[in-house]
Design an enzyme around this catalytic site. Structure first.
Site, PDB file in Angstrom:
ATOM      1  N   LYS A  50      37.389  -9.202 -97.540  1.00  0.00           N
ATOM      2  CA  LYS A  50      38.488  -8.331 -97.155  1.00  0.00           C
ATOM      3  C   LYS A  50      38.669  -7.292 -98.254  1.00  0.00           C
ATOM      4  CE  LYS A  50      42.857  -9.461 -97.808  1.00  0.00           C
ATOM      5  NZ  LYS A  50      43.387  -8.276 -98.503  1.00  0.00           N
ATOM      6  N   LYS A  83      46.838  -2.543 -93.468  1.00  0.00           N
ATOM      7  CA  LYS A  83      48.100  -2.782 -92.745  1.00  0.00           C
ATOM      8  C   LYS A  83      48.556  -1.560 -91.970  1.00  0.00           C
ATOM      9  CE  LYS A  83      49.297  -6.217 -96.204  1.00  0.00           C
ATOM     10  NZ  LYS A  83      48.202  -5.902 -97.161  1.00  0.00           N
ATOM     11  N   GLY A 201      50.542 -20.620-103.306  1.00  0.00           N
ATOM     12  CA  GLY A 201      50.169 -21.446-102.148  1.00  0.00           C
ATOM     13  C   GLY A 201      48.980 -22.350-102.442  1.00  0.00           C
TER      14      GLY A 201
END
Ligand code: NUP
Length: 243
Positions: A50, A83, A201
């Site tokens: 990405k 985005k 996370g």
């Protein structure tokens, strides 16, 4: 073959759901060379790369195209993380440029509305590319947007409906939002989960809570031995899936 199937096949072949966020620090001198080096090092442990503004802003279209060719030569998919969040015409021009540079998918913001998202998906699909829609981002302030209550429910659940309705190929839910991950795990769209490591996370927890793909950047890219870290995460996830 649609993007959704291409990336599933890559994940299967590499036995890895890791999407490498190729977010290189601005201090790096030769970004294209460092990008290539990183892809060569971890290419066997990931299913996709990405790219974000870290590369899309400083590099030329031909430099990006060359990186995408390398990504494809490893059997990996390439995702543009800009985005998209603009008027229909501008989004469509962006899709044109991105697909010409060899990207397989783009991340978009359903904030643009049902019609705008559907038009973007249609345009991308015509060009053979996929669209991944933001549903709940990973940063602490995400609740101030995606978590806003609108009509008695979180805006994110409206975004999930828009993504499904528009025929998107996946959604983004932060690995730091385990409750939301569990909620969206019931639906049909593949879930891409960023926020692992640097943002706090955990890879195994995200997978167990319903993530299909893990977007991981700094903890791999900035490691002294990126391949070692990627391989470790890959084998930890494989074990937790088998349990
Ligand atoms: O909700 C999101 N959170 C997030 O971190 C949506 C994203 N697209 N990202 C991106 O994923 C972020 O911009 C960065 O490119 C990558 C996470 O990188 P890292 O925190 O693993 O270094």
């Amino acid at each position: 073959e649609p993007f959704r199937e291409r990336i599933a096949r890559a994940a299967d072949a590499k036995k890895s759901p890791i999407v490498l966020a190729l977010d290189l620090p601005t201090s790096k001198r030769n970004l294209p060379a460092f990008a290539a080096k990183t892809i060569r090092a971890v290419g066997q442990h990931i299913c996709a790369v990405k790219m974000n503004f870290h590369l899309i802003l400083p590099l030329s279209a031909s430099e990006i195209s060359r990186i995408n060719k390398l990504v494809h030569s490893y059997g990996l998919q390439s995702i543009a993380d800009i985005k998209l969040n603009d008027i229909e015409n501008t989004n469509e021009v962006a899709i044109d440029h991105l697909t010409r540079m060899g990207f397989d998918a783009v991340i978009a913001n359903p904030f643009i509305g049902k019609g705008g998202l559907a038009a973007l998906v249609q345009k991308a699909h015509k060009a053979g590319a996929g669209v991944i829609a933001l549903v709940y981002m990973s940063h602490p302030g995400a609740k101030e947007g995606f978590g806003l209550e609108v009509g008695g429910r979180g805006l994110y659940s409206e975004f999930l409906e828009r993504a499904t309705g528009a025929g998107a190929d996946g959604i983004v839910v932060g690995a730091t939002q385990l409750d939301i991950l569990r909620q969206v795990a019931k639906q049909q769209l593949p879930v891409y989960s960023p926020g692992i490591g640097a943002q706090g996370g955990d890879a195994e927890q995200a997978i167990r809570s319903g993530a299909d793909y893990l977007i991981i950047g700094r903890s791999i890219v900035e490691a002294a031995q990126p391949a070692k870290v990627a391989k470790e995460i890959q084998s930890r996830i494989l074990l937790s899936v088998r349990k």
